[in-house]
Enzyme design. Structure first.
Site, PDB file in Angstrom:
ATOM      1  N   LYS A  87      -3.711  -2.498 -23.809  1.00 30.80           N
ATOM      2  CA  LYS A  87      -4.104  -3.376 -22.699  1.00 30.80           C
ATOM      3  C   LYS A  87      -4.330  -4.784 -23.205  1.00 30.80           C
ATOM      4  CE  LYS A  87      -3.122  -1.603 -20.235  1.00 30.80           C
ATOM      5  NZ  LYS A  87      -2.475  -0.432 -19.836  1.00 30.80           N
ATOM      6  N   ARG A 127       0.814  -1.213   0.000  1.00 34.42           N
ATOM      7  CA  ARG A 127       0.000   0.000   0.000  1.00 34.42           C
ATOM      8  C   ARG A 127       0.851   1.269   0.000  1.00 34.42           C
ATOM      9  NH1 ARG A 127      -5.307  -0.863   1.481  1.00 34.42           N
ATOM     10  NH2 ARG A 127      -5.497   1.285   2.154  1.00 34.42           N
ATOM     11  N   ASN A 173      -4.597   7.186   7.298  1.00 36.06           N
ATOM     12  CA  ASN A 173      -4.602   6.861   5.870  1.00 36.06           C
ATOM     13  C   ASN A 173      -5.757   7.627   5.251  1.00 36.06           C
ATOM     14  OD1 ASN A 173      -4.719   5.620   3.336  1.00 36.06           O
ATOM     15  ND2 ASN A 173      -5.833   3.851   4.123  1.00 36.06           N
ATOM     16  N   GLY A 174      -5.495   8.357   4.169  1.00 35.91           N
ATOM     17  CA  GLY A 174      -6.547   9.148   3.530  1.00 35.91           C
ATOM     18  C   GLY A 174      -6.062  10.571   3.338  1.00 35.91           C
ATOM     19  N   HIS A 232      -7.952   4.921 -45.142  1.00 34.41           N
ATOM     20  CA  HIS A 232      -6.704   5.269 -45.839  1.00 34.41           C
ATOM     21  C   HIS A 232      -5.703   4.115 -45.840  1.00 34.41           C
ATOM     22  CE1 HIS A 232      -8.062   9.350 -46.386  1.00 34.41           C
ATOM     23  NE2 HIS A 232      -8.418   9.364 -45.109  1.00 34.41           N
ATOM     24  N   GLU A 274      -1.076  -6.563 -24.317  1.00 38.89           N
ATOM     25  CA  GLU A 274      -0.184  -6.876 -23.193  1.00 38.89           C
ATOM     26  C   GLU A 274      -0.556  -8.166 -22.484  1.00 38.89           C
ATOM     27  OE1 GLU A 274      -0.591  -2.944 -21.108  1.00 38.89           O
ATOM     28  OE2 GLU A 274       1.510  -3.321 -20.666  1.00 38.89           O
ATOM     29  N   TRP A 333       2.522   6.253   1.988  1.00 34.88           N
ATOM     30  CA  TRP A 333       2.552   6.536   0.547  1.00 34.88           C
ATOM     31  C   TRP A 333       2.246   8.025   0.451  1.00 34.88           C
ATOM     32  CZ3 TRP A 333       3.791   4.054  -3.796  1.00 34.88           C
ATOM     33  CH2 TRP A 333       3.334   4.571  -5.012  1.00 34.88           C
TER      34      TRP A 333
HETATM   35  C1  F6R Z   1       1.277  -0.523 -19.953  1.00 41.48           C
HETATM   36  C2  F6R Z   1       2.281   0.098 -19.122  1.00 41.48           C
HETATM   37  C3  F6R Z   1       3.472   0.686 -19.779  1.00 41.48           C
HETATM   38  C4  F6R Z   1       3.959   1.923 -19.038  1.00 41.48           C
HETATM   39  C5  F6R Z   1       5.279   2.431 -19.609  1.00 41.48           C
HETATM   40  C6  F6R Z   1       5.729   3.708 -18.937  1.00 41.48           C
HETATM   41  O1  F6R Z   1       0.245  -1.084 -19.219  1.00 41.48           O
HETATM   42  O2  F6R Z   1       2.160   0.129 -17.913  1.00 41.48           O
HETATM   43  O3  F6R Z   1       3.236   0.975 -21.113  1.00 41.48           O
HETATM   44  O4  F6R Z   1       2.975   2.918 -19.129  1.00 41.48           O
HETATM   45  O5  F6R Z   1       6.262   1.444 -19.452  1.00 41.48           O
HETATM   46  O6  F6R Z   1       5.843   3.514 -17.571  1.00 41.48           O
HETATM   47  P1  F6R Z   1       5.748   4.700 -16.546  1.00 41.48           P
HETATM   48  O7  F6R Z   1       4.374   5.239 -16.583  1.00 41.48           O
HETATM   49  O8  F6R Z   1       6.082   4.083 -15.209  1.00 41.48           O
HETATM   50  O9  F6R Z   1       6.757   5.724 -16.963  1.00 41.48           O
END
Ligand code: F6R
Length: 602
Positions: free
Chosen positions: A482, A27, A99-100, A501, A485, A75
């Protein structure tokens, strides 16, 4: 997102707190701390960085025998990850963990400072402990003082407070952030989630928003707005891995579901009724700035592309976006009236960091939008706005993208506000839409079940095209990313108007088109583009609030009052579709092949 643990009883408290915090490290882990009151003795330890640093610091400390104790892993949201900003925060004789985000902390802080209170940290949390002591010093009994303090807090909190004024009592309050109470006979535990207390407690009570109270002599006294109340505990589940995912099958799934809540945290204290407030930026930050250049990679690049539409349309400021790895080697022309913005979930992406260093060398002012405080990119930038998504564990980014896009939307409005290029009426409309966003991000059982059902029809074919126009084009890119991946299927995002095109040559029944068809943005245009594909027999899955006859599959969205609200709702649909396809294909959703969460190499 932080983690909280508390314990009252005779056992070795240090170990219970440290082991509990270890379970919550996911967290947040930029600093940690514990406080223990045992008899008359109060002990407090804090350390910056991972929990092992706190373990090292406390290695010679023991705390057996009856006592009360609280711990926290942080965090950062307000103030850098330093020891002073680490919890527990100390008043004159009390400690608090939280937290919050206390939304009205600035107002409270000002009031307390005027009464002579000195603040040591930059956190919102410190106001809690001083407010409690103020009421106690005015003559209220400890619980009355705690109650009065709770009444003053606005925003989200799960908080524990211990005080020398009541050395056998832990005070607690919950609103918006998670907290539970665990029971093992007379021993009582507190935690942000189940995992720290599994194996220790056998019964649990999950606190509801607005509940607060205290524990003393092994008995919990629970209150809400109507006074003291009875409550029912339930048996605690015993599977830790399951508990960390809070009942979801994958971290990615949990993170998709979390988006509605974290969006609230991203906006907290920043989106006011008629104004955007970004404390991170000095009043003159945009003076002399006439253009914005954004650099990022992957998903963060997609949020940047979305932002470019918003900056130009809402703030009337020129904005261009570049992939960081391309920018680095193109000998770019840079001028000092350009603000250089980097976007990164991790804050460690090598290409983005290097692009930032280049811009700095060229003398540009820099701003980063990041989820990790004190990361390399945050440290390197002139200033940073944190996205407050909490740690993202699934490699495929979801809530980080959502919160980045939200921060960028806020920033566009903020620029329009300070440059006076955005009429007040329009600003108000945008803010109203922003405040409706968390609702559009809620995953309903019906929606998830529908995408689960649909996913079985999309496990083959020779590829996917996600298509959209305007801000829905970057969303199409993100939807396709997404899917590829985590499913390992070929997917492309494309501007809908560009299909004719070239790519339309690929159209046949085995080409799957995911069409983003918002009602509030160029509906008729995209409809024609989809019709062209349908005429070539492409299989169409339409995502829209408006029924569409030619769709082979149709996901009807609910919110169609504003393009950004539609954007976020459609984002959830594409994330869930990718997730369900990946699950059916038997892939590792959270750790897809060949990928890493943080890409620290070029
Ligand atoms: C896709 C993903 C990656 C990151 C990229 C940049 O799901 O997470 O494409 O967005 O590697 O990473 P950051 O945002 O940590 O600089």
């Amino acid at each position: 997102m932080c983690g909280i643990v508390g314990y009252i009883g005779p056992k070795e408290k240090k170990e219970i707190l440290l082991d509990g915090l270890q379970e919550l490290e996911y967290r947040g882990y930029d600093s940690a701390g514990i406080a223990v009151i045992q008899g008359e003795k109060l002990n407090n330890f804090k350390a910056v960085g991972k929990l092992k640093n706190l373990r090292e610091k406390t290695k010679n400390y023991t705390s057996k025998g009856f006592g009360i104790s609280i711990g926290h892993t942080r965090w950062a949201t307000h103030g850098k990850p330093t020891e002073l900003n680490a919890h527990p925060h100390l008043g004159a004789y009390s400690y608090v963990v939280h937290n919050g985000i206390i939304e009205n902390y600035q107002e409270l802080k000002k009031e307390l400072q005027q009464e002579g209170v000195t603040f040591l940290s930059q956190t919102d949390t410190e106001t809690i402990v001083h407010l409690f002591e103020k009421y106690h010093n005015e003559g209220f009994a400890p619980f009355e003082a705690f109650q009065k303090m709770v009444e003053r807090l606005e925003g989200a909190y799960a908080t524990l407070l211990i005080t020398e004024a009541a050395p056998d009592t832990i005070f607690f309050a919950k609103n918006g952030s998670p907290m539970l109470i665990g029971f093992d006979g007379e021993e009582v535990y507190f935690a942000s989630s189940d995992t720290p207390i599994i194996g220790r407690a056998n019964e649990v009570y999950y606190l509801e928003d607005g509940e607060y109270g205290y524990v003393q002599n092994g008995k919990v006294h629970l209150f809400d707005g109507n006074g003291e109340k009875a409550f029912q505990t339930q048996p605690l589940i015993a599977d830790k891995a399951m508990a960390q995912k809070e009942g979801y099958r994958f971290f990615m799934e949990k993170e998709i579901y979390e988006q509605s809540r974290v969006m609230g945290e991203t906006m907290m204290g920043r989106v006011l009724e008629e104004e955007i407030v970004l404390d991170e930026l000095n009043a003159d930050f945009f003076e002399g700035i006439n253009a914005i250049k954004i650099c990022a990679c992957g998903t963060s690049y997609h949020s940047a592309l979305t932002a470019a539409y918003l900056f130009e349309r809402l703030a009337k400021i020129r904005c261009d976006v570049e992939i960081a790895s391309e920018f680095r080697y193109k000998d770019p022309l840079l001028s000092n009236d350009t603000l250089f913005v980097t976007i990164s979930q991790s804050g460690e992406t090598a290409d983005t960091l290097e692009a930032l260093k280049m811009a700095k060398r060229a003398g540009l002012k820099s701003l980063s939008i990041c989820n990790v405080d004190n990361s390399s990119i945050v440290r390197e930038s002139d200033t940073a706005i944190l996205t407050r998504a909490g740690i993202e564990k699934g490699v495929a980014s979801t809530k980080a993208f959502a919160t980045q896009t939200m921060v960028l939307w806020m920033l566009a409005l903020y620029v329009g506000q300070v440059k006076q290029t955005l009429p007040q009426e329009l600003l108000k409309e945008e803010i109203d839409a922003m405040l409706r966003t968390p609702k559009a991000l809620v995953v309903t059982d019906e929606l998830h079940a529908k995408l689960h059902r649909l996913s079985k029809r999309y496990l083959h074919g020779h590829g996917f095209f996600f298509i959209g126009r305007d801000i829905f084009y970057p969303l199409a890119l993100e939807g396709a990313l997404k899917l590829k991946e985590i499913s390992y299927l070929h997917a492309e995002g494309y501007p809908a108007g560009e299909m004719k095109h070239g790519p339309i040559a690929l159209a046949d029944a085995e080409l799957f088109t995911i069409a983003l068809m918002p009602k509030t943005m160029h509906y008729d245009k995209i409809k024609s583009n989809v019709e062209e594909l349908s005429a070539r027999d492409a299989t169409i899955c339409a995502i829209s609030p408006l029924p569409f006859d030619l769709a082979d599959d149709f996901v009807q969205t609910q919110y169609s009052s504003h393009p950004m609200v539609e954007f976020f709702e459609m984002m959830v649909v594409t994330q869930l579709l990718a997730l369900e396809i990946s699950v059916r294909l038997g892939n590792d959703v959270d750790m897809p092949r060949n990928l890493a969460k943080s890409v620290t190499v070029e």
